[in-house]
Design a protein around this motif. Structure first.
Motif, PDB file in Angstrom:
ATOM      1  N   VAL A 110       0.848  -1.204   0.000  1.00  0.00           N
ATOM      2  CA  VAL A 110       0.000   0.000   0.000  1.00  0.00           C
ATOM      3  C   VAL A 110       0.878   1.246   0.000  1.00  0.00           C
ATOM      4  O   VAL A 110       0.636   2.196  -0.752  1.00  0.00           O
ATOM      5  CB  VAL A 110      -0.978  -0.004   1.195  1.00  0.00           C
ATOM      6  N   ARG A 111       1.933   1.246   0.822  1.00  0.00           N
ATOM      7  CA  ARG A 111       2.855   2.390   0.859  1.00  0.00           C
ATOM      8  C   ARG A 111       3.508   2.591  -0.500  1.00  0.00           C
ATOM      9  O   ARG A 111       3.609   3.712  -0.992  1.00  0.00           O
ATOM     10  CB  ARG A 111       3.945   2.160   1.927  1.00  0.00           C
ATOM     11  N   TRP A 112       3.918   1.517  -1.142  1.00  0.00           N
ATOM     12  CA  TRP A 112       4.568   1.585  -2.451  1.00  0.00           C
ATOM     13  C   TRP A 112       3.628   2.197  -3.501  1.00  0.00           C
ATOM     14  O   TRP A 112       4.036   3.077  -4.251  1.00  0.00           O
ATOM     15  CB  TRP A 112       5.018   0.177  -2.857  1.00  0.00           C
ATOM     16  N   VAL A 113       2.381   1.761  -3.529  1.00  0.00           N
ATOM     17  CA  VAL A 113       1.409   2.335  -4.474  1.00  0.00           C
ATOM     18  C   VAL A 113       1.190   3.809  -4.159  1.00  0.00           C
ATOM     19  O   VAL A 113       1.136   4.652  -5.059  1.00  0.00           O
ATOM     20  CB  VAL A 113       0.077   1.560  -4.476  1.00  0.00           C
ATOM     21  N   MET A 114       1.101   4.136  -2.883  1.00  0.00           N
ATOM     22  CA  MET A 114       0.916   5.531  -2.490  1.00  0.00           C
ATOM     23  C   MET A 114       2.068   6.399  -2.994  1.00  0.00           C
ATOM     24  O   MET A 114       1.849   7.483  -3.536  1.00  0.00           O
ATOM     25  CB  MET A 114       0.788   5.645  -0.966  1.00  0.00           C
ATOM     26  N   GLU A 152      -1.043 -13.819  -3.927  1.00  0.00           N
ATOM     27  CA  GLU A 152      -1.041 -15.274  -4.104  1.00  0.00           C
ATOM     28  C   GLU A 152      -0.684 -15.648  -5.543  1.00  0.00           C
ATOM     29  O   GLU A 152       0.112 -16.553  -5.781  1.00  0.00           O
ATOM     30  CB  GLU A 152      -2.410 -15.839  -3.738  1.00  0.00           C
ATOM     31  N   ALA A 153      -1.246 -14.925  -6.517  1.00  0.00           N
ATOM     32  CA  ALA A 153      -1.001 -15.212  -7.935  1.00  0.00           C
ATOM     33  C   ALA A 153       0.248 -14.504  -8.459  1.00  0.00           C
ATOM     34  O   ALA A 153       0.708 -14.816  -9.558  1.00  0.00           O
ATOM     35  CB  ALA A 153      -2.216 -14.806  -8.765  1.00  0.00           C
ATOM     36  N   GLY A 154       0.777 -13.525  -7.705  1.00  0.00           N
ATOM     37  CA  GLY A 154       1.925 -12.753  -8.173  1.00  0.00           C
ATOM     38  C   GLY A 154       1.574 -11.896  -9.371  1.00  0.00           C
ATOM     39  O   GLY A 154       2.358 -11.762 -10.303  1.00  0.00           O
ATOM     40  N   GLU A 155       0.366 -11.295  -9.319  1.00  0.00           N
ATOM     41  CA  GLU A 155      -0.136 -10.511 -10.442  1.00  0.00           C
ATOM     42  C   GLU A 155      -0.723  -9.185  -9.995  1.00  0.00           C
ATOM     43  O   GLU A 155      -1.207  -9.055  -8.872  1.00  0.00           O
ATOM     44  CB  GLU A 155      -1.276 -11.249 -11.161  1.00  0.00           C
ATOM     45  N   VAL A 156      -0.692  -8.255 -10.928  1.00  0.00           N
ATOM     46  CA  VAL A 156      -1.404  -6.997 -10.786  1.00  0.00           C
ATOM     47  C   VAL A 156      -2.563  -7.071 -11.773  1.00  0.00           C
ATOM     48  O   VAL A 156      -2.367  -7.362 -12.946  1.00  0.00           O
ATOM     49  CB  VAL A 156      -0.484  -5.800 -11.123  1.00  0.00           C
ATOM     50  N   LEU A 157      -3.773  -6.823 -11.281  1.00  0.00           N
ATOM     51  CA  LEU A 157      -4.955  -6.819 -12.135  1.00  0.00           C
ATOM     52  C   LEU A 157      -5.513  -5.409 -12.168  1.00  0.00           C
ATOM     53  O   LEU A 157      -5.732  -4.805 -11.114  1.00  0.00           O
ATOM     54  CB  LEU A 157      -6.016  -7.789 -11.618  1.00  0.00           C
ATOM     55  N   ARG A 207      -4.051  -8.070 -16.909  1.00  0.00           N
ATOM     56  CA  ARG A 207      -3.269  -8.810 -15.907  1.00  0.00           C
ATOM     57  C   ARG A 207      -1.796  -8.689 -16.254  1.00  0.00           C
ATOM     58  O   ARG A 207      -1.408  -8.888 -17.396  1.00  0.00           O
ATOM     59  CB  ARG A 207      -3.628 -10.290 -15.928  1.00  0.00           C
ATOM     60  N   ARG A 208      -0.996  -8.374 -15.249  1.00  0.00           N
ATOM     61  CA  ARG A 208       0.448  -8.310 -15.435  1.00  0.00           C
ATOM     62  C   ARG A 208       1.126  -9.052 -14.281  1.00  0.00           C
ATOM     63  O   ARG A 208       0.820  -8.790 -13.114  1.00  0.00           O
ATOM     64  CB  ARG A 208       0.947  -6.862 -15.450  1.00  0.00           C
ATOM     65  N   SER A 209       2.037  -9.941 -14.613  1.00  0.00           N
ATOM     66  CA  SER A 209       2.820 -10.632 -13.584  1.00  0.00           C
ATOM     67  C   SER A 209       3.722  -9.613 -12.896  1.00  0.00           C
ATOM     68  O   SER A 209       4.162  -8.641 -13.515  1.00  0.00           O
ATOM     69  CB  SER A 209       3.692 -11.714 -14.225  1.00  0.00           C
ATOM     70  N   PHE A 210       4.019  -9.868 -11.621  1.00  0.00           N
ATOM     71  CA  PHE A 210       4.964  -9.013 -10.916  1.00  0.00           C
ATOM     72  C   PHE A 210       6.265  -8.981 -11.711  1.00  0.00           C
ATOM     73  O   PHE A 210       6.753 -10.011 -12.157  1.00  0.00           O
ATOM     74  CB  PHE A 210       5.240  -9.524  -9.519  1.00  0.00           C
ATOM     75  N   GLY A 211       6.806  -7.802 -11.902  1.00  0.00           N
ATOM     76  CA  GLY A 211       8.024  -7.609 -12.685  1.00  0.00           C
ATOM     77  C   GLY A 211       7.748  -6.927 -14.013  1.00  0.00           C
ATOM     78  O   GLY A 211       8.645  -6.350 -14.609  1.00  0.00           O
ATOM     79  N   ARG A 212       6.497  -6.968 -14.469  1.00  0.00           N
ATOM     80  CA  ARG A 212       6.120  -6.306 -15.717  1.00  0.00           C
ATOM     81  C   ARG A 212       5.489  -4.946 -15.410  1.00  0.00           C
ATOM     82  O   ARG A 212       5.047  -4.690 -14.296  1.00  0.00           O
ATOM     83  CB  ARG A 212       5.127  -7.166 -16.490  1.00  0.00           C
ATOM     84  N   LEU A 227       3.016   1.527 -13.526  1.00  0.00           N
ATOM     85  CA  LEU A 227       3.652   0.986 -12.333  1.00  0.00           C
ATOM     86  C   LEU A 227       4.706  -0.039 -12.742  1.00  0.00           C
ATOM     87  O   LEU A 227       4.387  -1.025 -13.408  1.00  0.00           O
ATOM     88  CB  LEU A 227       2.611   0.299 -11.438  1.00  0.00           C
ATOM     89  N   GLU A 228       5.947   0.210 -12.347  1.00  0.00           N
ATOM     90  CA  GLU A 228       7.026  -0.756 -12.529  1.00  0.00           C
ATOM     91  C   GLU A 228       6.908  -1.726 -11.355  1.00  0.00           C
ATOM     92  O   GLU A 228       7.274  -1.383 -10.233  1.00  0.00           O
ATOM     93  CB  GLU A 228       8.382  -0.048 -12.493  1.00  0.00           C
ATOM     94  N   THR A 229       6.416  -2.927 -11.590  1.00  0.00           N
ATOM     95  CA  THR A 229       5.994  -3.805 -10.494  1.00  0.00           C
ATOM     96  C   THR A 229       7.070  -4.739  -9.933  1.00  0.00           C
ATOM     97  O   THR A 229       6.773  -5.566  -9.072  1.00  0.00           O
ATOM     98  CB  THR A 229       4.782  -4.645 -10.932  1.00  0.00           C
ATOM     99  N   GLU A 230       8.300  -4.610 -10.373  1.00  0.00           N
ATOM    100  CA  GLU A 230       9.378  -5.471  -9.877  1.00  0.00           C
ATOM    101  C   GLU A 230       9.474  -5.479  -8.344  1.00  0.00           C
ATOM    102  O   GLU A 230       9.637  -6.550  -7.739  1.00  0.00           O
ATOM    103  CB  GLU A 230      10.719  -5.045 -10.491  1.00  0.00           C
ATOM    104  N   PRO A 231       9.358  -4.329  -7.660  1.00  0.00           N
ATOM    105  CA  PRO A 231       9.480  -4.333  -6.198  1.00  0.00           C
ATOM    106  C   PRO A 231       8.436  -5.199  -5.488  1.00  0.00           C
ATOM    107  O   PRO A 231       8.661  -5.635  -4.357  1.00  0.00           O
ATOM    108  CB  PRO A 231       9.305  -2.865  -5.805  1.00  0.00           C
ATOM    109  N   LEU A 232       7.308  -5.461  -6.121  1.00  0.00           N
ATOM    110  CA  LEU A 232       6.265  -6.254  -5.471  1.00  0.00           C
ATOM    111  C   LEU A 232       6.732  -7.668  -5.146  1.00  0.00           C
ATOM    112  O   LEU A 232       6.211  -8.307  -4.222  1.00  0.00           O
ATOM    113  CB  LEU A 232       5.008  -6.301  -6.345  1.00  0.00           C
TER     114      LEU A 232
END
Length: 192
Positions: free
Chosen positions: A50-54, A145-150, A165-170, A182-187
């Protein structure tokens, strides 16, 4: 569907009284689809997401604020109430409103899945429907759980018409009216 399945478990006024009392005890409640639900207490990794998205929102859209745990009136049917992990809206949108605010100025809601039994039904089924019915332009679900951003968007007739849908890292693009990537690698750091 039987008559009893379509009837809400309680009236909205009853829910609000119970939710207020429960909050004093540290429990967060929601009322979706006419059913009472308890929101899981977030763990530290959940809070970091949540902090990261903020931070991302503040960097790219300083005119907006991600309000954590903001109580929103959702659903056109049964007068639902939800407390998303974040509600992105112009600064000052909730001034003068009570615990359960109108969602008319909300541009995006954020949910981060918890590792509990209700996550599937609550975050993946009930909330997309409730937020779309309310007309919230974007529902961002970070599914640990799925390692995804929807990214659900373009609500129409009570449903989101677009799901990306994007896997974490994309890179996950949030369409207008938010309009950021959003660069989602940190997730990857905050999942089990």
């Amino acid at each position: 569907m039987t008559l009893t399945e379509s009837r809400p478990q309680m009236l909205v006024d009853e829910f609000e009284r119970i939710a207020t009392a429960a909050q004093r005890e540290g429990v967060s409640m929601e009322f979706l689809g006419g059913k009472l639900g308890v929101k899981a207490v977030p763990d530290g990794d959940h809070d970091e997401i949540v902090r990261w998205v903020m931070e991302r929102c503040m960097q790219h859209r300083p005119d907006l604020w991600l309000y954590p745990e903001r109580g929103l009136k959702v659903e056109t049917y049964r007068n639902g109430h939800a407390k998303p992990d974040g509600a992105l809206a112009p600064k000052g949108s909730f001034a003068g409103q009570g615990e359960w605010a109108d969602a008319d100025r909300v541009l995006m809601v954020l949910e981060v899945t918890s590792y509990d039994a209700d996550t599937d039904k609550r975050d993946r089924e009930q909330k997309p429907r409730a937020y779309a019915e309310t007309g919230i332009p974007i529902y961002l679900l970070i599914d640990r759980e799925a390692g995804e951003v929807l990214v659900y968007s373009a609500p129409e007739d009570g449903l989101y018409t677009t799901l990306i849908r994007r896997s974490f890292g994309r890179i996950a693009g949030l369409p207008k009216p938010v309009g950021i990537e959003l660069e989602t690698e940190p997730l990857k750091e905050w999942i089990r």
